[in-house]
Design a protein around this motif. Structure first.
Motif, PDB file in Angstrom:
ATOM      1  N   LEU A  46       0.827  -1.199   0.000  1.00 51.20           N
ATOM      2  CA  LEU A  46       0.000   0.000   0.000  1.00 51.20           C
ATOM      3  C   LEU A  46       0.868   1.258   0.000  1.00 51.20           C
ATOM      4  O   LEU A  46       0.579   2.225  -0.714  1.00 51.20           O
ATOM      5  CB  LEU A  46      -0.924  -0.009   1.218  1.00 51.20           C
ATOM      6  CG  LEU A  46      -1.813   1.233   1.403  1.00 51.20           C
ATOM      7  CD1 LEU A  46      -2.726   1.429   0.197  1.00 51.20           C
ATOM      8  CD2 LEU A  46      -2.634   1.110   2.686  1.00 51.20           C
ATOM      9  N   TYR A  47       1.948   1.222   0.775  1.00 51.47           N
ATOM     10  CA  TYR A  47       2.832   2.388   0.826  1.00 51.47           C
ATOM     11  C   TYR A  47       3.435   2.689  -0.538  1.00 51.47           C
ATOM     12  O   TYR A  47       3.638   3.843  -0.903  1.00 51.47           O
ATOM     13  CB  TYR A  47       3.935   2.169   1.861  1.00 51.47           C
ATOM     14  CG  TYR A  47       3.419   2.179   3.283  1.00 51.47           C
ATOM     15  CD1 TYR A  47       2.943   3.355   3.839  1.00 51.47           C
ATOM     16  CD2 TYR A  47       3.402   1.026   4.071  1.00 51.47           C
ATOM     17  CE1 TYR A  47       2.455   3.393   5.137  1.00 51.47           C
ATOM     18  CE2 TYR A  47       2.919   1.045   5.358  1.00 51.47           C
ATOM     19  CZ  TYR A  47       2.439   2.228   5.897  1.00 51.47           C
ATOM     20  OH  TYR A  47       1.951   2.271   7.175  1.00 51.47           O
ATOM     21  N   LYS A  48       3.745   1.620  -1.302  1.00 53.63           N
ATOM     22  CA  LYS A  48       4.300   1.852  -2.645  1.00 53.63           C
ATOM     23  C   LYS A  48       3.269   2.530  -3.545  1.00 53.63           C
ATOM     24  O   LYS A  48       3.603   3.432  -4.331  1.00 53.63           O
ATOM     25  CB  LYS A  48       4.770   0.547  -3.282  1.00 53.63           C
ATOM     26  CG  LYS A  48       5.442   0.748  -4.643  1.00 53.63           C
ATOM     27  CD  LYS A  48       5.957  -0.555  -5.210  1.00 53.63           C
ATOM     28  CE  LYS A  48       6.702  -0.309  -6.511  1.00 53.63           C
ATOM     29  NZ  LYS A  48       5.921   0.338  -7.551  1.00 53.63           N
ATOM     30  N   CYS A  49       2.023   2.102  -3.441  1.00 55.58           N
ATOM     31  CA  CYS A  49       0.981   2.745  -4.256  1.00 55.58           C
ATOM     32  C   CYS A  49       0.895   4.246  -3.938  1.00 55.58           C
ATOM     33  O   CYS A  49       0.749   5.078  -4.835  1.00 55.58           O
ATOM     34  CB  CYS A  49      -0.362   2.069  -4.008  1.00 55.58           C
ATOM     35  SG  CYS A  49      -0.475   0.380  -4.665  1.00 55.58           S
ATOM     36  N   PHE A  50       0.991   4.579  -2.625  1.00 58.71           N
ATOM     37  CA  PHE A  50       0.996   5.993  -2.235  1.00 58.71           C
ATOM     38  C   PHE A  50       2.227   6.707  -2.807  1.00 58.71           C
ATOM     39  O   PHE A  50       2.137   7.778  -3.404  1.00 58.71           O
ATOM     40  CB  PHE A  50       1.001   6.127  -0.706  1.00 58.71           C
ATOM     41  CG  PHE A  50      -0.370   6.177  -0.100  1.00 58.71           C
ATOM     42  CD1 PHE A  50      -1.231   7.229  -0.404  1.00 58.71           C
ATOM     43  CD2 PHE A  50      -0.818   5.191   0.775  1.00 58.71           C
ATOM     44  CE1 PHE A  50      -2.503   7.304   0.164  1.00 58.71           C
ATOM     45  CE2 PHE A  50      -2.083   5.253   1.343  1.00 58.71           C
ATOM     46  CZ  PHE A  50      -2.919   6.310   1.029  1.00 58.71           C
ATOM     47  N   LYS A  51       3.404   6.107  -2.609  1.00 59.64           N
ATOM     48  CA  LYS A  51       4.644   6.750  -3.009  1.00 59.64           C
ATOM     49  C   LYS A  51       4.706   6.988  -4.515  1.00 59.64           C
ATOM     50  O   LYS A  51       5.197   8.022  -4.988  1.00 59.64           O
ATOM     51  CB  LYS A  51       5.831   5.890  -2.570  1.00 59.64           C
ATOM     52  CG  LYS A  51       7.181   6.548  -2.770  1.00 59.64           C
ATOM     53  CD  LYS A  51       8.282   5.670  -2.185  1.00 59.64           C
ATOM     54  CE  LYS A  51       9.638   6.343  -2.356  1.00 59.64           C
ATOM     55  NZ  LYS A  51      10.732   5.509  -1.792  1.00 59.64           N
ATOM     56  N   ASP A  52       4.168   6.034  -5.297  1.00 50.78           N
ATOM     57  CA  ASP A  52       4.236   6.150  -6.756  1.00 50.78           C
ATOM     58  C   ASP A  52       3.370   7.288  -7.303  1.00 50.78           C
ATOM     59  O   ASP A  52       3.528   7.680  -8.459  1.00 50.78           O
ATOM     60  CB  ASP A  52       3.829   4.818  -7.405  1.00 50.78           C
ATOM     61  CG  ASP A  52       4.900   3.749  -7.242  1.00 50.78           C
ATOM     62  OD1 ASP A  52       6.023   4.098  -6.834  1.00 50.78           O
ATOM     63  OD2 ASP A  52       4.621   2.564  -7.519  1.00 50.78           O
ATOM     64  N   THR A  53       2.474   7.798  -6.477  1.00 44.84           N
ATOM     65  CA  THR A  53       1.669   8.934  -6.952  1.00 44.84           C
ATOM     66  C   THR A  53       2.517  10.198  -7.056  1.00 44.84           C
ATOM     67  O   THR A  53       2.143  11.146  -7.770  1.00 44.84           O
ATOM     68  CB  THR A  53       0.492   9.199  -5.999  1.00 44.84           C
ATOM     69  OG1 THR A  53       1.004   9.626  -4.719  1.00 44.84           O
ATOM     70  CG2 THR A  53      -0.372   7.961  -5.825  1.00 44.84           C
TER      71      THR A  53
END
Length: 557
Positions: A405-412
């Motif tokens: 989930l953190y990666k999905c946030f960071k990739d934004t």
């Protein structure tokens, strides 16, 4: 009156001259068949239908020729004394030990044609071994030597000795041979037409010479060799060939060599000639397998691991490795990897979260932007959200609060993330994620743990650094630390002397050196006040040792 002689079983392997039947009174010479030597008498007469030995009966003892012929019995062989070349010593190849010779330097010349049906010409003979016999059963053949020479012609491909090269044949140790005879083994693939027998410091005289061998065109290929024609040093076509790498042959006279069978256990190989003349192939040890050519061992390559199916595995024990059901290198499955630099025994490793790999890979690949994965994955899953708010709305409900989930946030590119809690001397906090410009505040852990409402806060601001990366900036508006309570307890201590209390203060500050904060300076001041108060009320002196402990403690904080 005449009677024909019947030969019973006790005369087996005995050859008579003249051949039976014979008339009464005829003298008979007794010899043994070509693969036997006579240790008894060799003269007899025909008496009333019986062979009557003149002195002692013949005693034919078998000669261990293996698969070879006794070349001593070939027609036209010449055995002479080197000093008297015109004197033929036929007594040394009559298969009888009835007579011995005094000569000690002998030359044996083998014939230039075989005694087969075609009388095949041959300029060399394959010599396996030479056996020397003494006359007495308690004789001692120490001190005799045997050399062979190939005197004419050109060396063949598989022949080991050059023309005119004198080759010594090695005597079998005395304790492994019989007393009256000695076996002299010639080197592998030795061809010769002349044999030298010499006695130097010998103990017993010579009574018989047996030469085990065959004409070169019939001489079997040695161990480790083959000839597809007939398994011999055939004069037509190719000579014997060394077994190919990955093959072996432990028997003479073979048309083919046997390949190492690596279908189940891929651990067998041959490379050196010494490997190829063995019954079994060599075994790869220490987590290695045979290469494709079966001529060397190698570790499993990158992207593969050493796999075994063994009831009792020992990496350096050939016997236990041979007993395994299966040994091979196997591709790492999807979601795993193995580096080429890894130790041979290390298996494939799992890919980490937000990584993936296909089968047979030496490393994992990070998931692309807006994709995530669980550990040990063969592929990545697309994040549903591409913006911060979309991730909040679409991915947060579906994904657990972990690094995916953190990666999905960071990739934004719009969020700061803290996959793991942030720890400081003022406590541990979990801001998790925040949009650029957003702040997350938490009550100070040690200041507010007993209050319903607290104004002291730890603040985490999502900011963009100079390098363009987003990260949380921490601001601690806190006073107390995890050590403060221990300083408070020390401040309340009234029974200890000032010297002991100051020492405990110093020791505590050293123990908590990495955990001290603003609130601990305040407690240090309180502790100093309590020491001064104890001096004033109880006369407990504040000496240099006390002052030194206090200075060191405050310095630590």
């Amino acid at each position: 009156y005449q009677r024909r002689v019947r030969v019973d079983s006790k005369w087996s392997n005995v050859v008579t001259e003249p051949a039976l039947p014979v008339k009464h009174g005829v003298e008979i010479t007794l010899t043994c068949s070509a693969d036997h030597v006579n240790k008894g008498g060799n003269k007899a007469t025909c008496q009333n239908g019986q062979i009557v030995p003149t002195n002692t009966p013949p005693q034919c003892s078998s000669i261990d020729l293996e698969e070879f012929e006794n070349l001593s019995q070939k027609p036209d062989i010449k055995i002479v004394d080197t000093g008297s070349p015109d004197t033929h010593l036929n007594v040394l190849n009559d298969l009888s030990l009835a007579k011995e010779v005094t000569q000690t330097d002998l030359k044996i010349t083998l014939p230039d044609k075989d005694d087969d049906t075609d009388k095949t010409p041959t300029d060399r003979w394959g010599i396996y071994k030479v056996i020397l016999y003494s006359m007495a059963s308690d004789g001692d053949m120490d001190g005799w030597e045997v050399d062979v020479v190939f005197s004419t012609g050109t060396k063949t491909t598989a022949q080991s000795n050059d023309a005119t090269q004198k080759i010594p044949c090695t005597a079998k140790p005395a304790d492994e041979d019989t007393k009256e005879s000695r076996n002299f083994f010639c080197p592998s693939r030795t061809a010769a037409n002349i044999i030298h027998v010499k006695g130097t410091s010998h103990k017993s005289k010579l009574a018989e010479i047996v030469i085990a061998g065959k004409s070169w065109d019939k001489y079997p290929c040695d161990k480790g060799y083959y000839n597809t024609v007939d398994g011999t040093h055939s004069t037509s076509g190719q000579d014997c060939q060394i077994c190919n790498d990955g093959e072996r042959n432990h028997e003479r006279g073979k048309k083919t060599c046997t390949a190492c069978d690596n279908a189940a256990n891929n651990i067998y190989f041959t490379k050196e000639f010494a490997h190829k003349e063995q019954q079994d192939c060599q075994v790869c040890l220490n987590y290695q397998v045979a290469n494709t050519d079966k001529n060397a061992c190698e570790e499993c390559p990158a992207g593969e691991e050493f796999k075994k199916d063994c009831a009792d595995f020992a990496a350096a024990d050939p016997a236990k490795l041979k007993a395994c059901t299966s040994i091979k290198c196997e591709q790492c499955p999807a979601g795993k990897f193995r580096k080429g630099t890894a130790a041979a025994e290390i298996p494939c490793q799992d890919c980490l979260v937000n990584e993936y790999s296909l089968a047979g890979k030496s490393e994992c690949t990070p998931c692309e932007k807006h994709k995530h994965s669980t550990p040990n994955s063969g592929s990545c899953t697309i994040c549903q959200g591409k913006t911060y708010q979309d991730v909040v709305d679409k991915d947060v409900p579906d994904l657990p609060e972990n690094e995916q989930l953190y990666k999905c946030f960071k990739d934004t590119g719009e969020a700061c993330v803290a996959p793991k809690p942030i720890t400081s001397v003022y406590g541990t906090y979990e801001p998790k994620w925040a949009k650029l410009g957003q702040k997350k505040s938490f009550d100070c852990t040690y200041d507010c743990k007993n209050s319903q409402s607290c104004e002291l806060k730890a603040v985490f601001s999502c900011e963009k650094a100079a390098d363009g990366k987003l990260a949380f900036k921490s601001t601690y508006n806190c006073i107390r630390t995890s050590a403060t309570e221990e300083y408070e307890d020390l401040d309340k201590e009234t029974k200890k002397s000032n010297e002991d209390k100051s020492k405990d203060f110093k020791d505590l500050t050293e123990k908590k050196k990495d955990l001290n904060g603003l609130g601990d300076l305040e407690q240090a001041a309180n502790i100093m006040d309590s020491i001064v108060e104890k001096q004033e009320k109880e006369g407990d002196e504040v000496n240099d040792k006390v002052l030194g402990n206090i200075v060191d403690g405050v310095s630590n904080i």
